[in-house]
Design an enzyme around this catalytic site. Structure first.
Site, short mmCIF file in Angstrom:
data_model
loop_
_atom_site.label_atom_id
_atom_site.label_comp_id
_atom_site.label_asym_id
_atom_site.label_seq_id
_atom_site.Cartn_x
_atom_site.Cartn_y
_atom_site.Cartn_z
CD1 TRP A 1 -66.60 -70.19 -48.56
CD2 TRP A 1 -66.67 -68.07 -47.82
NE1 TRP A 1 -65.33 -69.70 -48.59
CE2 TRP A 1 -65.32 -68.40 -48.15
CE3 TRP A 1 -66.96 -66.80 -47.34
CZ2 TRP A 1 -64.28 -67.49 -48.00
CZ3 TRP A 1 -65.92 -65.89 -47.20
CH2 TRP A 1 -64.58 -66.23 -47.52
CD GLU B 1 -58.76 -59.88 -29.96
OE1 GLU B 1 -59.98 -59.84 -29.69
OE2 GLU B 1 -58.14 -60.95 -30.13
CB THR C 1 -58.58 -63.55 -26.61
OG1 THR C 1 -57.41 -64.35 -26.67
CG2 THR C 1 -58.28 -62.16 -27.10
CE LYS D 1 -63.68 -71.96 -44.84
NZ LYS D 1 -63.37 -72.03 -43.39
#
Lengths: 543, 543
Positions: free
Chosen positions: B442, B322, B177, B437
């Site tokens: 959000w 992944e 990754t 935030k």
């Protein structure tokens, strides 16, 4: 060194839960015996299938137990297709065209504990009830009593059934082969096989089944898992229309037109019948993108005519009960698209490429692969994750056994004779046992039948081998003329018609006219019966 | 009770042998550094890959050993994509945009024994040669010495390599990754995962890759298995065109037009660049059936404009290293087709449904699934046979471990924040760590970026959270204008432009103009760098 990927089992359960989550509003329609359409949604299928799993548990069905179905196509049969394997049991679809004796044999052989049955088929079970002691319970699908299907489902908890965590190799279903020789043999599918087979049917060079399809489902659900379509359609969220019982050409035309079917599949006789109807009457079948034909040979002329006249592609596929069943599919390759029209349709009338997941070879008597020339014939052999490794309770005929009649070097011997062309397309020429062995040469009975069925006066034609003093075997043609030509058709015009289509030495030695060709329980020409009937037939002298 | 199906392992080997058998005449073209096209056939790929397997053996590569590639896209890299896993070794694609230090870390971590490298990339390895002792051999792909790739392949036996019989769970490849936090982490794929992923890409509601496609391959092959396309394309016999190095919009347009590409895929910036070019110059891209975009957000406007102006559908997909990587794909459902155009394009700009094989859920902080209303946000979690169960040499962060940061109840925690709508379509809103935030609410930085990039004067926009005394965090927009608007663009017009697209409290508190947004090694906006740079930025007072 193992990869670090999740140990996620390939089970039908995950496909079913996917469908329930993603496609709740999609429709499933069923033509009922009274002609009315029953309609409900995937949300209904989902909820009722969970309830049905509760019912199975209440009936005492445990993991690995066999559950028989003796049913026509319907949404209820679809519920059984999912609830049985997802709850860990094994779905055993019983062929309603079998005799009671044959049914008794396979019910006992499989050890079915419960049988779900349509009321109209109860007479098939009545004579054998005391000969199937393994069956503890018979549940009537369309009955209105307190112990019948609907009452049981209604009484079941509304809570989701807690599906067991299955190993992907656990059994999901069993089908018995129609048994043209000897007793029927049980093929035992796994979740893994059916999961992968469903993925293969969704691939674009195969059935390409998708959420945007309306599948007209006319293959009997008791025939080879209905070609895997019930699972593949639900997994992908396709709209499904069950065509009802005893489907006639007019039913097909009305359902295609009325429901806007995009995909349908079935044995060739269905499509030959539909074609004949469309010659007489006008229906709009333009919603169809593909008709898949498999199960027996389809005369090339129908592939040509459907595409030219109706703009609908017929794609042949091939498979067997032992291959779950789809193993090949005819998808035009890009490098065939520029072929001259005649050659293009030659290719389009073949049985296609192996779908990804299936390995295929065509071998001669010594096990050598034949040339990819479209001419050399050999036995078709296959292997793959959805190909059988043996039969229920028959350890001698298994992939690892040296005595196995059905396996060679890890490959399943299909008993079909095929050619393979330069594109890799196979063409099924015959069953090994139906080939006519004339002198040292092989004659394909299927080739002759297809050519004969291309004649405008012919409805059906079957060719069998009969004994011959000089050539060992010679072909005899049994021909059922279309009704209006019964009095005008002649042997000579048929032989003349064939003479520029096959080599001279392949021409049938004789033609016998019959009313109809006898069929097996799955609608194929019953050549065993014909061979029996014409065993002592004396061919005319001359050859 | 287990099914009686063949124990046939799902390996890349069987897919490769299928391709060699069925598609020998199909073409693979590569745009070479000098601009010329190298062309050869699947038969060449097949023969050279078998030879390359002999080379790997001669170099001492054993089953399970890691083989690194530091290469641009080309037919040679494709040969490595197949020869390495089919011979039982593990392909480790090295990202050529990493620094030498980063390369040294992952080469050592994976323990690569051999590295194949393009000569132009040797300077990346030179500074670290003495820090990667595991590497016994470096082979130059395009060198002309006796120890370089072509000489080794030419000297190898012409006989087919006897592929080992692999278990489907054996490792086939590894990718690291890009590591926006901490060290890169190694994902270790299995043959089974890649086989199933290839089948999924062939399904009609996914990439629908088929024999009839010409795939323009521009995703770097060092990026997440090139989305699995090299395997899926070969398995299905598609024609493949490798687009060469450092692809610019003009290269894309010329290759689509010149090679008749039907399918291409890559990060959004490619398609935004292509769109801008097509505004200036005329190219015929009508051969394309689909452009797949993934890797970062794509402003909705491009989905609309490509479809309306050029008749080409952009389908968003989503996945991660992944997840092998494809997990979702945007395919229009039949029940979306009648939507009003505006809503239709809202839907078309989402990230689609999970492909069959992937389970997906969106959960809030307490692990409860959020409402399917397209509004409620939560963390996207996935599981399935091609989802990682952990990372190389990191036993604590594995699916079964209680300490695992990346897993919850058997699900992989993606770190992406998403919504899920009534059709089941997900929309990726942000990375968890990139959310702003603000008070208890959000704000999706991606939403604001997409809206800003829909402004006609804006080339790129990134939004990050900066500290705020009252609201904890508030959004700051970094905007790179199109060059010709650099002097005429104003903060006020951008805020005005946004004001009917997002709620008032979501509007950025400030806009900073930059020349370009910094990118990571795989071309995504590098928000970590931006957050670092603007850590102490003081927002204007007033809110």
């Amino acid at each position: 060194m193992h990869g670090l990927m999740m140990n996620y089992q390939l089970t039908l359960t995950s496909l079913f839960e996917r469908a329930g989550r993603l496609f709740p509003t999609k429709e499933i329609a069923t033509k009922m015996p009274d002609g009315a359409m029953h309609r409900y949604t995937y949300a209904d299928l989902y909820a009722r299938t969970h309830r049905l799993a509760h019912v199975l548990k209440k009936l005492g069905v445990a993991r690995g137990d066999r559950v028989g179905t003796l049913c026509w196509n319907s949404y209820r049969h679809l519920e059984l297709y999912w609830a049985t394997p997802c709850s860990g049991a094994v779905l055993h679809t019983l062929n309603l065209r079998l005799t009671s004796d044959q049914l008794a044999y396979i019910i006992n052989h499989a050890g079915d504990r419960v049988i779900f049955v349509d009321s109209s088929l109860l007479p098939l079970l009545d004579p054998i009830r005391d000969r199937i002691p393994c069956v503890e319970r018979i549940v009537v699908l369309d009955g209105d009593g307190p112990e019948d299907y609907e009452a049981l489902v209604a009484a079941a908890p509304a809570a989701k059934y807690p599906w067991p965590e299955l190993d992907e190799n656990e059994a999901s279903a069993t089908c018995y082969t129609s048994g043209t020789t000897g007793n029927p043999k049980g093929v035992l599918y796994s979740h893994r096989a059916m999961y992968l087979h469903s993925m293969a049917l969704a691939s674009v060079d195969s059935f390409a089944i998708s959420e945007r399809d309306t599948l007209l489902m006319v293959i009997p659900m008791f025939h080879a898992n209905a070609w895997g379509l019930p699972h593949a359609a639900v997994m992908n969220g396709a709209r499904i229309v069950f065509g009802g019982r005893q489907i006639q050409p007019r039913d097909l035309a009305e359902l295609i037109q009325g429901e806007g079917a995009t995909l349908t599949a079935g044995v060739p006789t269905l499509w030959m019948g539909l074609y004949a109807l469309l010659e007489q009457e006008k229906y709009d079948i333009s919603s169809l993108r593909t008709i898949v034909a498999a199960g027996s040979a389809l005369p090339r002329q129908f592939v040509v005519d459907f595409e030219r006249k109706h703009g609908v592609r017929i794609s042949l596929a091939w498979g067997m009960t032992e291959t779950t069943p789809i193993a090949t599919f005819m998808q035009s390759r890009s490098d065939c698209e520029g072929l001259p029209e005649d050659e293009y349709f030659d290719v389009r009338s073949r049985h296609g490429l192996p779908v990804p997941g299936v390995d295929l070879r065509v071998v001669d008597g010594e096990g050598r692969e034949v040339a990819n020339d479209g001419i050399a014939m050999g036995e078709l052999q296959v292997r793959g994750p959805w190909v059988t490794s043996g039969y229920l309770s028959d350890p001698d005929n298994a992939v690892g056994s040296r005595k196995a009649a059905s396996f060679a070097d890890g490959w399943f011997r299909t008993g079909d004779v095929a050619t393979i062309d330069r594109f890799g397309y196979i063409q099924i020429m015959d069953r090994t046992k139906d080939l006519v062995k004339s002198g040292g040469e092989w004659i394909s009975s299927v080739d002759l039948e297809n050519a004969l069925m291309g004649h405008p006066k012919v409805a059906e034609a079957a060719v069998i081998a009969v004994n011959h003093p000089k050539w060992m075997e010679r072909p005899l043609a049994l021909v059922a003329p279309l009704e209006r030509f019964r009095d005008s058709i002649t042997k000579d015009e048929l032989i003349e018609f064939l003479s520029d289509k096959v080599a001279k030495w392949q021409l049938p030695d004789d033609v016998v006219f019959v009313d109809a060709v006898p069929k097996t329980s799955v609608g194929k020409f019953n050549k065993r019966a014909l061979r029996e009937k014409f065993r002592d037939y004396v061919l005319p002298a001359g050859r």
